[in-house]
Each structure stands twice: as structure tokens, then as C-alpha cells.
Design an enzyme around this catalytic site. Structure first.
Site, PDB file in Angstrom:
ATOM      1  N   HIS A 162      55.077 -52.646 103.338  1.00 24.91           N
ATOM      2  CA  HIS A 162      55.170 -53.987 103.150  1.00 24.91           C
ATOM      3  C   HIS A 162      53.632 -54.567 103.522  1.00 24.91           C
ATOM      4  O   HIS A 162      52.857 -54.122 104.276  1.00 24.91           O
ATOM      5  CB  HIS A 162      56.099 -54.601 104.126  1.00 24.91           C
ATOM      6  CG  HIS A 162      56.528 -56.104 103.746  1.00 24.91           C
ATOM      7  ND1 HIS A 162      55.743 -57.306 103.967  1.00 24.91           N
ATOM      8  CD2 HIS A 162      57.532 -56.506 103.329  1.00 24.91           C
ATOM      9  CE1 HIS A 162      56.209 -58.197 103.487  1.00 24.91           C
ATOM     10  NE2 HIS A 162      57.487 -57.936 103.120  1.00 24.91           N
ATOM     11  N   THR A 171      51.518 -43.462  84.507  1.00 26.09           N
ATOM     12  CA  THR A 171      50.960 -43.264  86.057  1.00 26.09           C
ATOM     13  C   THR A 171      49.757 -42.442  86.112  1.00 26.09           C
ATOM     14  O   THR A 171      49.100 -42.204  87.152  1.00 26.09           O
ATOM     15  CB  THR A 171      52.276 -42.507  86.822  1.00 26.09           C
ATOM     16  OG1 THR A 171      52.373 -41.295  86.384  1.00 26.09           O
ATOM     17  CG2 THR A 171      53.497 -43.275  86.940  1.00 26.09           C
ATOM     18  N   LYS A 172      49.329 -41.955  84.946  1.00 27.64           N
ATOM     19  CA  LYS A 172      48.006 -41.072  84.870  1.00 27.64           C
ATOM     20  C   LYS A 172      47.292 -41.343  83.504  1.00 27.64           C
ATOM     21  O   LYS A 172      48.062 -42.017  82.455  1.00 27.64           O
ATOM     22  CB  LYS A 172      48.455 -39.713  85.008  1.00 27.64           C
ATOM     23  CG  LYS A 172      49.437 -38.857  84.114  1.00 27.64           C
ATOM     24  CD  LYS A 172      49.544 -37.575  84.265  1.00 27.64           C
ATOM     25  CE  LYS A 172      50.455 -36.883  83.473  1.00 27.64           C
ATOM     26  NZ  LYS A 172      50.904 -35.513  83.729  1.00 27.64           N
ATOM     27  N   LYS A 195      52.598 -35.855  71.619  1.00 31.46           N
ATOM     28  CA  LYS A 195      51.726 -35.268  70.714  1.00 31.46           C
ATOM     29  C   LYS A 195      50.723 -36.021  70.638  1.00 31.46           C
ATOM     30  O   LYS A 195      50.432 -37.161  70.963  1.00 31.46           O
ATOM     31  CB  LYS A 195      52.599 -35.163  69.377  1.00 31.46           C
ATOM     32  CG  LYS A 195      52.944 -36.476  68.716  1.00 31.46           C
ATOM     33  CD  LYS A 195      53.496 -36.133  67.159  1.00 31.46           C
ATOM     34  CE  LYS A 195      53.707 -37.540  66.545  1.00 31.46           C
ATOM     35  NZ  LYS A 195      54.101 -37.163  65.192  1.00 31.46           N
TER      36      LYS A 195
END
Length: 231
Positions: free
Chosen positions: A109, A168-169, A186
Site C-alpha cells: 500500500h 512485463t518485459k 513470432k
């Protein structure tokens, strides 16, 4: 009484419209001649635009830059992002929406690690965790509807992010990724074609060059085998 009262009591459709009109007018006047369009009720703050940019309706863009011809579709939320040229950002996309600590810190938090003005009370008087990181998006990137790009991610030139993906990357040049979390699917073209596109960097060419060579954009074989420097 003061604890009961908050700014939302003052919100009304007319106030929102006037605030949007002021923002739209300020940006479009200051970018006169650059063909900027800002959609209805979109909120813009500290954004640098190029030429021929479009922001759809009900968007929020804060601390961003956009290269020529890039657009953001309606209901998208883009923070702390550097967006290249010719990027297509679909509706309801979230870029750099913020992050929370997942280890070391006892709590996730924000009142326990930052002094944020949007919280009603904070335990900290200083920033102990930076809850945002900039996102870099290359040129000619397509981000599909409802995608989320997590803070700190770099998306290279020519990449495609499938709709409803959670990125996320980092994503490499001309890669197609999708899923939650997004995974490599691909490459758009073979390695030699990608090298040609990166070396040509057509997105950095002037508008006359693109117009002159536009017929070669319709087939990657035509593009990669054409003598574009002479064309």
C-alpha cells in the site's frame, strides 16, 4: 465538515467540458501547423507532440512525448512514455500505470512507502519507493486494444503487441508478442528483412520520401529489393 467535503462535489459536465476545451485549445494553438487533434474530454498534461498526432476521446496522457503520425485511440491511459513515430495505440490501452513493491517492503500500500497527494493520509513524509518508471516505445509499433504495458518496459521498432496482452518485459525489433503475461509469438519478417528495415529507418525519412516510395510499402519483398536511396 472539511473532512466530508472533497473536490468531487465541484465536478459537473459543464466544468469537465470547459476544462477539456481549455486544454484542447492550449495544445492545438501551441502546436499550430502540426495538425494535432485531441478528442472529446481527453486530459493532457506535460506532453510533447510531433506532427499529425491524434488523441482519441476520454484519454489521459501525462509526461509523454509522441513522434510524428503516432496516435492514441479512445479511453487509453498513458503515463511517462516516450513514443516514437508512426505508432498505433489501440483503445483502452494502459501504459506505465504505476507499480507497487512486491518484495522486501512489508506492505504494497502506497501510504506505507510514499507521501502521495492523492492519498487521504500518509505514514511517510518522503519517497521510499519509486512507483513509476518510464516506458520507451520505438517507431512503427502497434499496440492492440486493452493491452497493458508495465512500467520500465522498452518496446523496439516495428513490434506488435496483441490485444488484451500484459507486457512485463522488453520486446525486440519486429517481434509479435501476446498473452498474459505476453510471450514471444513470432517475428514479422525474416532476419535479413528486419536488418534492412532497421538500416533504412524509413520512419525517420521526410514525408516526401515516404510519399515517393509508398508503393514499395505494400510488399516487404519490393521494399527490401528496391534501391531506396536512389528512389
Amino acid at each position: 465538515m472539511m473532512k466530508f467535503f472533497d473536490r468531487s462535489f465541484l465536478y459537473n459536465p459543464l466544468g469537465q467540458y470547459l476544462s477539456w476545451l481549455k486544454c484542447k485549445g492550449w495544445y492545438q494553438i501551441n502546436h499550430w501547423g502540426q495538425h494535432l487533434r485531441i478528442g472529446y474530454l481527453s486530459r493532457i498534461s506535460n506532453v510533447t507532440f510531433g506532427r499529425y498526432n491524434i488523441v482519441g476521446e476520454h484519454c489521459m496522457l501525462i509526461n509523454c512525448s509522441m513522434g510524428d503520425f503516432s496516435y492514441v485511440n479512445s479511453y487509453s491511459y498513458v503515463l511517462n512514455a516516450a513514443i516514437g513515430r508512426y505508432c498505433s495505440i489501440g483503445p483502452n490501452v494502459k501504459i506505465a500505470p504505476g507499480k507497487h513493491p512486491t518484495s522486501v517492503f512489508v506492505s504494497t500500500h502506497p501510504v506505507t512507502f510514499n507521501n502521495q497527494v492523492n492519498m487521504l493520509r500518509n505514514y511517510c513524509k518522503e519517497e521510499k519507493f519509486r512507483n513509476y518508471s518510464p516506458v520507451t516505445i520505438g517507431n512503427d509499433v502497434w499496440i492492440g486494444a486493452n493491452a497493458i504495458i508495465i512500467d520500465g518496459v522498452n518496446i523496439a521498432d516495428g513490434a506488435i503487441i496483441a490485444a488484451n496482452s500484459l507486457v512485463t518485459k522488453d520486446v525486440g525489433p519486429f517481434e509479435i508478442v501476446g498473452g498474459t503475461p505476453a510471450k514471444f509469438i513470432k517475428k514479422r519478417f525474416d532476419d535479413d528483412q528486419i536488418i534492412c528495415l532497421l538500416e533504412t529507418s524509413w520512419w525517420d525519412k521526410d514525408e516526401e520520401w515516404v510519399q515517393k516510395n509508398i508503393s514499395k510499402f505494400w510488399d516487404i519483398e519490393d521494399f527490401t529489393h528496391a534501391d531506396l536511396n536512389e528512389a
